[in-house]
Design a protein around this motif. Structure first.
Motif, PDB file in Angstrom:
ATOM      1  N   TYR A  30      57.797 -33.523  34.734  1.00  0.00           N
ATOM      2  CA  TYR A  30      56.591 -34.187  35.225  1.00  0.00           C
ATOM      3  C   TYR A  30      55.929 -33.331  36.301  1.00  0.00           C
ATOM      4  O   TYR A  30      54.720 -33.095  36.257  1.00  0.00           O
ATOM      5  CB  TYR A  30      56.938 -35.570  35.783  1.00  0.00           C
ATOM      6  CG  TYR A  30      55.757 -36.294  36.371  1.00  0.00           C
ATOM      7  CD1 TYR A  30      54.883 -37.004  35.565  1.00  0.00           C
ATOM      8  CD2 TYR A  30      55.510 -36.257  37.747  1.00  0.00           C
ATOM      9  CE1 TYR A  30      53.789 -37.665  36.095  1.00  0.00           C
ATOM     10  CE2 TYR A  30      54.413 -36.912  38.286  1.00  0.00           C
ATOM     11  CZ  TYR A  30      53.569 -37.615  37.460  1.00  0.00           C
ATOM     12  OH  TYR A  30      52.486 -38.258  37.996  1.00  0.00           O
ATOM     13  N   ARG A  31      56.703 -32.863  37.254  1.00  0.00           N
ATOM     14  CA  ARG A  31      56.160 -32.020  38.332  1.00  0.00           C
ATOM     15  C   ARG A  31      55.622 -30.697  37.786  1.00  0.00           C
ATOM     16  O   ARG A  31      54.612 -30.187  38.248  1.00  0.00           O
ATOM     17  CB  ARG A  31      57.213 -31.773  39.409  1.00  0.00           C
ATOM     18  CG  ARG A  31      57.426 -32.976  40.329  1.00  0.00           C
ATOM     19  CD  ARG A  31      58.371 -32.668  41.476  1.00  0.00           C
ATOM     20  NE  ARG A  31      59.756 -32.470  41.048  1.00  0.00           N
ATOM     21  CZ  ARG A  31      60.596 -33.440  40.702  1.00  0.00           C
ATOM     22  NH1 ARG A  31      60.200 -34.692  40.718  1.00  0.00           N
ATOM     23  NH2 ARG A  31      61.835 -33.157  40.336  1.00  0.00           N
ATOM     24  N   GLU A  32      56.285 -30.158  36.772  1.00  0.00           N
ATOM     25  CA  GLU A  32      55.859 -28.890  36.184  1.00  0.00           C
ATOM     26  C   GLU A  32      54.476 -29.007  35.530  1.00  0.00           C
ATOM     27  O   GLU A  32      53.665 -28.092  35.606  1.00  0.00           O
ATOM     28  CB  GLU A  32      56.891 -28.429  35.143  1.00  0.00           C
ATOM     29  CG  GLU A  32      56.583 -27.103  34.497  1.00  0.00           C
ATOM     30  CD  GLU A  32      57.645 -26.704  33.473  1.00  0.00           C
ATOM     31  OE1 GLU A  32      57.310 -25.882  32.611  1.00  0.00           O
ATOM     32  OE2 GLU A  32      58.780 -27.217  33.529  1.00  0.00           O
ATOM     33  N   TYR A  33      54.202 -30.143  34.912  1.00  0.00           N
ATOM     34  CA  TYR A  33      52.942 -30.309  34.190  1.00  0.00           C
ATOM     35  C   TYR A  33      51.896 -31.105  34.973  1.00  0.00           C
ATOM     36  O   TYR A  33      50.780 -31.286  34.494  1.00  0.00           O
ATOM     37  CB  TYR A  33      53.185 -30.970  32.830  1.00  0.00           C
ATOM     38  CG  TYR A  33      53.788 -29.998  31.851  1.00  0.00           C
ATOM     39  CD1 TYR A  33      52.974 -29.148  31.111  1.00  0.00           C
ATOM     40  CD2 TYR A  33      55.173 -29.894  31.699  1.00  0.00           C
ATOM     41  CE1 TYR A  33      53.522 -28.243  30.226  1.00  0.00           C
ATOM     42  CE2 TYR A  33      55.728 -28.995  30.812  1.00  0.00           C
ATOM     43  CZ  TYR A  33      54.907 -28.165  30.078  1.00  0.00           C
ATOM     44  OH  TYR A  33      55.436 -27.267  29.206  1.00  0.00           O
ATOM     45  N   SER A  34      52.242 -31.551  36.159  1.00  0.00           N
ATOM     46  CA  SER A  34      51.270 -32.264  36.991  1.00  0.00           C
ATOM     47  C   SER A  34      50.387 -31.262  37.717  1.00  0.00           C
ATOM     48  O   SER A  34      50.812 -30.152  38.015  1.00  0.00           O
ATOM     49  CB  SER A  34      51.989 -33.126  38.033  1.00  0.00           C
ATOM     50  OG  SER A  34      52.703 -34.153  37.420  1.00  0.00           O
ATOM     51  N   ARG A  35      49.170 -31.683  37.970  1.00  0.00           N
ATOM     52  CA  ARG A  35      48.283 -30.823  38.740  1.00  0.00           C
ATOM     53  C   ARG A  35      47.570 -31.679  39.785  1.00  0.00           C
ATOM     54  O   ARG A  35      47.325 -32.865  39.591  1.00  0.00           O
ATOM     55  CB  ARG A  35      47.289 -30.096  37.857  1.00  0.00           C
ATOM     56  CG  ARG A  35      46.417 -30.978  37.022  1.00  0.00           C
ATOM     57  CD  ARG A  35      45.530 -30.128  36.100  1.00  0.00           C
ATOM     58  NE  ARG A  35      44.949 -30.938  35.069  1.00  0.00           N
ATOM     59  CZ  ARG A  35      43.793 -31.595  35.186  1.00  0.00           C
ATOM     60  NH1 ARG A  35      43.118 -31.540  36.299  1.00  0.00           N
ATOM     61  NH2 ARG A  35      43.327 -32.317  34.191  1.00  0.00           N
TER      62      ARG A  35
END
Length: 92
Positions: free
Chosen positions: A76-81
């Motif tokens: 989730y953190r990897e693909y959140s912006r």
């Protein structure tokens, strides 16, 4: 703009926001009465003069981001912006 002019603008804004709120409540009341009539008649489409009213069931898929974040936090953190916006508020 002077402080007095600013206060007058804020008071005008608050009055207009209250009018909008009242109008939205009236709109929802009218919609609810039409929906109730359609529910009572067990119909999803109704013709009234030149108007066609539809009250249909819509099924859609939604992504459960809360659950995904809980179960796959790293991904989730990897693909959140991050996004940036500005918020306008007036408080008393």
């Amino acid at each position: 703009m002077s402080t007095n002019e600013l206060i007058a603008k804020i008071e005008e804004l608050r009055g207009l926001e209250e009018l909008v709120k009242e109008a939205e409540q009236e709109i929802e009341g009218i919609k609810d009465s039409i929906k109730q009539q359609m529910n009572d008649a067990q119909i999803e489409e109704l013709e009234a003069g030149t108007h066609i009213i539809r009250y249909t069931t819509v099924i859609s898929d939604r992504f459960d981001s809360t659950r995904f974040k809980k179960e796959h936090g790293d991904m989730y953190r990897e693909y959140s912006r991050k996004s940036t916006s500005r918020r306008f508020t007036i408080s008393d």
